[in-house]
Design an enzyme around this catalytic site. Structure first.
Site, PDB file in Angstrom:
ATOM      1  N   ASP A 247       0.859  -1.177   0.000  1.00 31.24           N
ATOM      2  CA  ASP A 247       0.000   0.000   0.000  1.00 31.24           C
ATOM      3  C   ASP A 247       0.906   1.241   0.000  1.00 31.24           C
ATOM      4  O   ASP A 247       2.143   1.140  -0.053  1.00 31.24           O
ATOM      5  CB  ASP A 247      -0.976  -0.040   1.189  1.00 31.24           C
ATOM      6  CG  ASP A 247      -2.218   0.823   0.935  1.00 31.24           C
ATOM      7  OD1 ASP A 247      -2.184   1.662   0.022  1.00 31.24           O
ATOM      8  OD2 ASP A 247      -3.208   0.673   1.671  1.00 31.24           O
TER       9      ASP A 247
ATOM     10  N   GLU B 196     -10.689   6.630   4.226  1.00 27.99           N
ATOM     11  CA  GLU B 196      -9.565   6.152   5.059  1.00 27.99           C
ATOM     12  C   GLU B 196      -9.611   6.754   6.461  1.00 27.99           C
ATOM     13  O   GLU B 196     -10.691   6.952   7.012  1.00 27.99           O
ATOM     14  CB  GLU B 196      -8.244   6.397   4.330  1.00 27.99           C
ATOM     15  CG  GLU B 196      -8.231   5.657   2.978  1.00 27.99           C
ATOM     16  CD  GLU B 196      -6.890   5.635   2.301  1.00 27.99           C
ATOM     17  OE1 GLU B 196      -5.871   5.458   2.987  1.00 27.99           O
ATOM     18  OE2 GLU B 196      -6.847   5.766   1.067  1.00 27.99           O
TER      19      GLU B 196
HETATM   20  C1  BGC Z   1      -5.324   2.947   0.415  1.00 27.58           C
HETATM   21  C2  BGC Z   1      -5.563   1.886  -0.631  1.00 27.58           C
HETATM   22  C3  BGC Z   1      -5.481   2.471  -2.009  1.00 27.58           C
HETATM   23  C4  BGC Z   1      -4.160   3.194  -2.177  1.00 27.58           C
HETATM   24  C5  BGC Z   1      -3.934   3.788  -3.553  1.00 27.58           C
HETATM   25  C6  BGC Z   1      -4.091   3.785   0.113  1.00 27.58           C
HETATM   26  O1  BGC Z   1      -3.978   4.874   0.984  1.00 27.58           O
HETATM   27  O2  BGC Z   1      -5.194   2.339   1.689  1.00 27.58           O
HETATM   28  O3  BGC Z   1      -6.804   1.256  -0.421  1.00 27.58           O
HETATM   29  O4  BGC Z   1      -5.659   1.455  -2.958  1.00 27.58           O
HETATM   30  O5  BGC Z   1      -4.078   4.236  -1.216  1.00 27.58           O
HETATM   31  O6  BGC Z   1      -4.694   4.921  -3.749  1.00 27.58           O
END
Ligand code: BGC
Length: 579
Positions: free
Chosen positions: A273, A460
């Protein structure tokens, strides 16, 4: 006819020959994922042998879909200009439709799809998302999120289908089938099951926090959706931000390599991630089994040089590097990228077409959960003389769609092509409809008030209850409670629509209202809500989460207490009334 086996063998042979020719720099390049802006210039794609490009929050690749395609085509040409001409993977967070493109079809977030319980519909939604993603230049989506949320305080509850392992497992299979179809077709994409593992089970629902469940529970409740995804050939799995006993999941060799790759036989890509390298242990994450690193936001140099040094110093083996590269190349071959590296421009005209929106509208209709319907106030008569629609959520495609909509954190503005709930009501009602956005209009002569209340968009950690960045609570805001009070106090019958990414403690509002509907985050087709309210369709949705009766129930880590029966929810999992 080429059988699956023999085509697999052919792919492995091709990988062998490519690997034999690759330098360490070229291999590390393949293991690198960056954004198309800030992280690199176009020339870097060639000079750093980049393996994958993503689009996230930040400058758009262009205005129109054709411009997006052109941008990614230009980058692809840079990759093809390298010595070995290995094509790029283009990834995007298309988590409820190609939600980064204004004008795409936006489906209900996964929590709403969980409420539909309709695997066939989830498969169709994923197939449409795949097509609209390809139409904007992508061959890879970071979806589905197959977390099992234990605690509603987590800001990502809505990204997951359900608190139920069984339901999540069923819908995971459908989702992977929908996205990937026949992987080499021009309208399908590689899917990513995420976030492996324990993202939704952190203590107190903290994004990226500590997951303290034991190995048995992990196996029983969290791993089955991953097993299903792997069985259905999911191409990628993203590592999670959370820790186990303080150890970052990104560096958890036992779970990534032993359990996922060796135990389940996963032969695709484990992708890190965001900034996984600098955040979670540098080369240790590669040793744990991460194959491709999201080396974004300043991590690119650190990662490419650091990993090279670690290999030179013998800290990471050549075998591990070769295994990672093999997995990446395997997916590129399976996607047919070596033969067809460019997006198909004929797909552009399919973005947001009525047929796609009709599937999204069906998903909206089937996602609505009726929690109360006193004296059968619903369905509403279309001939009702006067309807007052209350609340800003009733007239905003942005607010009804939640996070990951046009922007990472979502938007409160209308975006292109959708319909609001109010527009849907206006379309079907034959009497007078008035709109009272903040309940100050005093339309107390109305026969019924439809009041839309709920959460603002978030994504998030910005959505974690208790996070310093927000003032979110597990209840309605006072302002929204007052919208309901204003009409109830004047004796108007009230139908409450809750627009939220999780169940909220709404015991009092449920008591006050004549009817109460959990509408989740419906996405672009708000008129689907009206079609059910007026009885063109029946309610079908069932709760994907048990529903809290009080804040006390939700203190701490409530999950297992629901399952062992020591806390009784207001409504159990799968509750939902019909006409
Ligand atoms: C998130 C992911 C996401 C990634 C790319 C991260 O902060 O946890 O779910 O796919 O960003 O945008």
């Amino acid at each position: 006819m080429v059988t699956e086996k023999s085509s697999d063998t052919v792919i492995e042979q091709k990988i062998d020959s490519l690997l034999a020719m690759m330098t360490l720099d070229e291999k590390i390049g393949q293991m690198t994922q960056v954004r198309h802006f800030d992280d690199i210039s176009e020339e870097d794609v060639t000079s750093r042998f980049i393996g994958s490009i993503i689009h996230t929050q930040g400058p758009l690749p262009g205005e129109t879909a054709l411009e997006w395609q052109a941008k990614f085509t230009a980058l692809q040409k840079k990759a093809l200009a390298t010595r070995l001409g290995i094509p790029l993977l283009f990834g995007v967070d298309a988590v409820h439709g190609q939600n980064t493109f204004d004008g795409a079809t936006m489906f209900p977030h996964n929590i709403g799809l969980g409420a539909t319980g309709n695997a066939e519909l989830v498969e169709k939604a994923a197939a449409i998302t795949a097509l609209e993603s390809q139409a904007t230049g992508f061959n890879w989506v970071f979806s589905p999120c197959i977390a099992i949320p234990y605690n509603e305080k987590w800001g990502r509850v809505y990204e997951a289908f359900s608190e139920s392992t069984q339901l999540t497992t069923e819908l995971t299979k459908a989702s992977v089938r929908g996205y990937q179809g026949i992987l080499s077709d021009s309208h399908t994409v590689m899917a990513t099951a995420k976030h492996f593992v324990g993202d939704g089970t952190t203590d107190f629902g903290v994004e990226g926090g500590e997951t303290s469940i034991d190995a048995n529970e992990l196996k029983k409740r969290l791993l089955p959706p991953y097993e299903a995804a792997v069985e259905h050939g999911v191409g990628a799995i993203m590592a999670s931000f959370n820790t186990f006993s303080g150890n970052p999941m990104h560096a958890h060799k036992a779970l990534i390599t032993d359990t996922l790759k060796e135990g389940m036989g996963f032969d695709g890509i484990v992708v890190s991630d965001w900034k996984g390298y600098s955040r979670f242990g540098e080369h240790e994450i590669v040793n744990a089994g991460i194959d491709m690193v999201m080396a974004v936001d300043g991590d690119l140099d650190l990662y490419q040089h650091g990993l090279k040094q670690a290999v030179t110093d013998g800290l990471v083996s050549q075998n591990r590097i070769d295994d990672a590269v093999r997995r990446i190349l395997r997916q590129k071959y399976r996607l047919g990228l070596f033969e067809n590296p460019f997006p198909d421009s004929t797909l552009v005209k399919k973005i947001g077409i009525p047929e796609h929106r009709e599937v999204a509208r069906q998903a909206v209709r089937e996602s609505l959960v009726l929690l109360k319907n006193e004296s059968n106030i619903l369905p509403l008569e279309k001939e009702t003389k006067k309807i007052v629609v209350v609340g800003e959520h009733a007239n905003s495609t942005g607010l009804q769609s939640g996070g990951w909509t046009v922007n990472w954190q979502g938007t409160s503005e209308n975006y292109k092509g959708g319909t609001t709930i109010l527009q849907g009501i206006e379309k079907l009602a034959k009497g007078t409809v008035v709109f009272d956005p903040d309940a100050t209009g005093n339309h107390f002569d109305a026969d019924v008030a439809i009041i839309a209340v709920g959460e603002p968009p978030y994504a998030e950690f910005f959505g974690d209850i208790g996070h310093e960045s927000n003032e979110l609570t597990l209840t309605l805001t006072e302002k929204h409670q007052n919208y309901i009070n204003a009409y109830v106090n004047e004796g108007v019958k009230v139908v409450v629509l809750l627009i939220s990414g999780r169940p909220l403690v709404t015991t009092k509002q449920i008591e006050q209202s004549t009817a109460f509907v959990a509408a989740w985050l419906p996405g672009s087709e708000g008129d689907g809500v009206a079609e059910v309210l007026f009885g063109d369709y029946n309610f079908k949705g069932k709760l994907p989460h048990s529903w809290p009766s009080s804040l006390e129930d939700y203190n701490g880590k409530y999950g297992p207490n629901f399952w062992d029966g020591s806390i009784e929810p207001l409504f159990p999992f799968r509750y939902g009334l019909e006409y």
